[in-house]
Design an enzyme around this catalytic site. Structure first.
Site, PDB file in Angstrom:
ATOM      1  N   GLU A  63       5.044  10.270   3.911  1.00  0.00           N
ATOM      2  CA  GLU A  63       4.922   8.983   3.537  1.00  0.00           C
ATOM      3  C   GLU A  63       4.302   9.173   1.330  1.00  0.00           C
ATOM      4  O   GLU A  63       3.717   9.933   1.473  1.00  0.00           O
ATOM      5  CB  GLU A  63       3.966   8.486   4.697  1.00  0.00           C
ATOM      6  CG  GLU A  63       3.680   7.283   3.645  1.00  0.00           C
ATOM      7  CD  GLU A  63       3.075   5.783   5.035  1.00  0.00           C
ATOM      8  OE1 GLU A  63       2.175   6.411   5.687  1.00  0.00           O
ATOM      9  OE2 GLU A  63       3.100   4.135   5.003  1.00  0.00           O
ATOM     10  N   ASP A  74       1.217  -1.517  -0.048  1.00  0.00           N
ATOM     11  CA  ASP A  74       0.098  -0.313   0.175  1.00  0.00           C
ATOM     12  C   ASP A  74       0.567   1.387  -0.111  1.00  0.00           C
ATOM     13  O   ASP A  74       0.556   2.280  -0.469  1.00  0.00           O
ATOM     14  CB  ASP A  74      -0.751  -0.139   1.651  1.00  0.00           C
ATOM     15  CG  ASP A  74      -1.587   1.243   1.146  1.00  0.00           C
ATOM     16  OD1 ASP A  74      -2.562   1.594   0.693  1.00  0.00           O
ATOM     17  OD2 ASP A  74      -1.393   1.842   2.631  1.00  0.00           O
ATOM     18  N   TYR A 106      -7.716   2.128   9.481  1.00  0.00           N
ATOM     19  CA  TYR A 106      -6.154   2.465   8.334  1.00  0.00           C
ATOM     20  C   TYR A 106      -7.020   3.075   6.539  1.00  0.00           C
ATOM     21  O   TYR A 106      -7.080   4.482   7.517  1.00  0.00           O
ATOM     22  CB  TYR A 106      -5.590   1.351   8.004  1.00  0.00           C
ATOM     23  CG  TYR A 106      -5.061   0.797   8.638  1.00  0.00           C
ATOM     24  CD1 TYR A 106      -4.376   0.854   9.062  1.00  0.00           C
ATOM     25  CD2 TYR A 106      -5.751  -0.935   9.793  1.00  0.00           C
ATOM     26  CE1 TYR A 106      -3.110   0.322  10.834  1.00  0.00           C
ATOM     27  CE2 TYR A 106      -5.364  -1.100  10.692  1.00  0.00           C
ATOM     28  CZ  TYR A 106      -4.119  -0.229  11.087  1.00  0.00           C
ATOM     29  OH  TYR A 106      -3.609  -1.146  12.445  1.00  0.00           O
ATOM     30  N   ASP A 124       4.535   0.540   4.323  1.00  0.00           N
ATOM     31  CA  ASP A 124       4.070  -0.480   4.881  1.00  0.00           C
ATOM     32  C   ASP A 124       4.061  -1.499   3.560  1.00  0.00           C
ATOM     33  O   ASP A 124       4.519  -1.163   3.109  1.00  0.00           O
ATOM     34  CB  ASP A 124       3.511  -0.978   5.508  1.00  0.00           C
ATOM     35  CG  ASP A 124       2.268  -0.042   4.883  1.00  0.00           C
ATOM     36  OD1 ASP A 124       2.322   0.268   3.777  1.00  0.00           O
ATOM     37  OD2 ASP A 124       0.726  -0.112   5.598  1.00  0.00           O
TER      38      ASP A 124
END
Ligand SMILES: *[C@@H]1O[C@H](CO)[C@@H](O)[C@H](O)[C@H]1NC(C)=O
Ligand SMILES: *[C@@H]1O[C@H](CO)[C@@H](O)[C@H](O)[C@H]1NC(C)=O
Ligand SMILES: *[C@@H]1O[C@H](CO)[C@@H](O)[C@H](O)[C@H]1NC(C)=O
Ligand SMILES: *[C@@H]1O[C@H](CO)[C@@H](O)[C@H](O)[C@H]1NC(C)=O
Length: 516
Positions: free
Chosen positions: A488, A94, A245, A97
């Site tokens: 990220e 994703d 999430y 991670d």
């Protein structure tokens, strides 16, 4: 001499005729959008950025790699799915991670497909279409395997709690990789419908490439949509532990989005009626402009259905369909909030970035800019020269300028003079929050590689093509690895920027039919 003059004259006339014919042919192919675009018309900056952006899908691949071109990547997660007797080894991680979250992964595939469907000709001229198709296929193979029977869809591989406690390369991870599935008793209409949308959109992409694959995708899409609609529920309500999430606010928007893609993929008007009838009234929130994202598919649906409205032939049922017209009007309103000079213009930063949310701040401007570029091309192709926003009137070029301004901001035309697309330009984030990029390729940390998370050093590997979260409202950005909110990378972010960059490769019109 006279003969020569006449002869030269003749040649000149012939030459002019030939040139004229070529111009008309090029123009026609251009208008039809199906044929290749003149390579000379490709914008080099956006082509270069697109080539970078597409590499992120190579970085994120799970499974046994084929023709891997990322030197620090290798095979990983080859046994995913085994406990259910399925091959779920492919697909993509994703973000920084190693979870394969079905909901954003399917959205990634839908957006890649949409980009190829609208701009495949330009992508091909820029020599990037194969790269996009390679990424798409890697996801679609996974999603097909994740749907082993009509009412069963595997929506996740890996345990996010365990995964997020570890800092390690995917190649050396050893945590259990449990599977999560939705069924009639444990529904997830949002993820099932998004997967149906991805399958329907991809079936259109593969139609001229591989008919067998395309029909298989379409069969799965129709089954999944029926499953999503019949057994309604949000997957994060079925699995509350997953709401940390990708918490889907509702599943209603995905049902409309999927039915719209199925309408384009099948031509079956019952899918259109689904979106424009009772469900549209209940779910579409027509009249209220919003921002497109992995969670909110309404603006995407409005633009996608406007396609049918823009290209409807005069006097046809589509041209007079009130439900469709409401979607088109809402799409107009979405465009009006995006235009900086419109009275309903949404907030933007001093540097000119549309700013909706602090977390992953680039996702909304990039997704909105893609929609604006697409909409301007629908207008141009269908000969509509005016977008009316209250008392004001705008041209397709205004939408395109907005799209371009957001892309340019991303690529470095911003107060930080920083490219938020990793690997593009001279200056880009060096400490992207990404496990694989932050650990040297020859190091096996096991779960405990936190020293590589905590070091202030630059990443040893470049996460090519990552579109990081992006700046604060004051246009500033902090390049630290622990800064998850800003630094990220996500797979779906890269799909959005691939769409935007593809739309800017050339001033183009689009095909009037997606299935041609
Ligand atoms: C088409 O896709 C199928 C998988 O559905 C594959 O077996 C076949 O090799 C593909 N054909 C071509 C020409 O790529
Ligand atoms: C998830 O979304 C639902 C519906 O909008 C909301 O009620 C819930 O609080 C959200 N959960 C989290 C953890 O954000
Ligand atoms: C159109 O789709 C609906 C819903 O899936 C189905 O019941 C119907 O048979 C389809 N019609 C055609 C002509 O394929
Ligand atoms: C910009 O905003 C961030 C977050 O609100 C803040 O931490 C930072 O100090 C601000 N920077 C400047 C230069 O104002």
């Amino acid at each position: 001499m006279a003969r020569c003059v006449r002869c030269c004259c003749c040649l000149l006339v012939l030459l002019l005729i030939a040139l004229g014919v070529t111009a008309v042919v090029v123009f026609l192919r251009h208008r039809n959008g199906g044929g290749p675009v003149v390579p000379g018309g490709i914008d080099r900056k956006y082509a270069e950025a697109l080539a970078v952006a597409l590499q992120f899908f190579q970085v994120q691949k799970s499974g046994k790699l084929v023709n891997n071109k990322i030197p620090w990547r290798g095979d990983s997660a080859e046994d995913d799915g085994q406990e259910a007797g399925l091959d779920l080894s492919k697909g993509m991680y994703d973000a920084g991670d190693h979870i394969k979250f079905g909901f954003p992964m399917a959205f990634t595939a839908t957006m890649l497909s949409w980009s190829v469907l609208e701009y495949g000709g330009a992508m091909q001229a820029a020599k990037q279409r194969d790269s996009a198709l390679d990424a798409l296929r890697w996801i679609m193979d996974y999603l097909l395997n994740a749907h082993p029977s009509a009412d069963v869809l595997y929506i996740q591989v890996g345990d996010p709690e365990a995964d997020h406690k570890c800092w390690e390369r995917p190649e050396t991870m050893s945590e259990k990789r449990p599977l999560t599935k939705i069924t009639a008793k444990s529904p997830g209409s949002d993820v099932a419908a998004e997967t149906a949308a991805a399958m329907a959109a991809a079936s259109l992409v593969y139609k001229p490439i591989n008919g067998t694959y395309s029909s298989s995708l379409l069969d799965h899409a129709e089954q999944l949509f029926a499953f999503a609609d019949r057994h309604r529920g949000a997957y994060t309500r079925t699995f509350p532990e997953l709401s940390k999430y990708y918490n889907s606010t509702t599943y209603q928007d995905e049902l409309l989005w999927a039915s719209s893609w199925l309408y384009h993929a099948t031509g079956n008007s019952s899918y259109l009626a689904y979106a424009t009838g009772k469900n549209g009234e209940e779910f579409a929130d027509l009249g209220n402009p919003r921002y497109f994202s992995w969670d909110d598919k309404r603006p995407g649906t409005q633009v996608l259905l406007s396609r049918a409205s823009f290209f409807a032939s005069q006097g046809s049922g589509l041209a007079t369909d009130n439900g469709l017209e409401s979607y088109k009007q809402t799409a107009d309103a979405v465009m009006c909030i995006l235009l900086p000079d419109s009275e309903t213009a949404a907030f933007r930063t001093e540097g000119g970035l549309l700013y909706v949310a602090e977390w992953n701040s680039l996702q909304h401007p990039v997704a909105s800019a893609f929609l604006a570029a697409v909409y301007s091309d629908y207008m141009l192709t269908s000969g509509k020269t005016e977008l009316s926003c209250g008392g004001q009137s705008f041209a397709p070029a205004d939408l395109r300028n907005f799209a371009q301004s957001q892309a340019d901001y991303v690529l470095g035309d911003n107060p930080m003079k920083l490219s938020y697309l990793v690997g593009y330009g001279d200056s880009y984030p060096q400490r992207v929050h990404h496990r694989g990029a932050s650990i040297p390729a020859d190091v096996d940390t096991g779960c405990g590689g936190q020293e590589w998370l905590n070091t202030a050093e630059a990443n040893p590997n470049v996460a090519m093509g990552a579109l990081v979260g992006g700046p604060f409202k004051n246009d500033s950005f902090v390049d630290e690895r622990q800064n998850v909110m800003q630094n990220e990378a996500t797979t779906y972010n890269s799909a959005l920027v691939v769409g935007l960059l593809s739309s800017l490769l050339t001033t183009t019109s689009v095909a009037q039919s997606l299935s041609s």
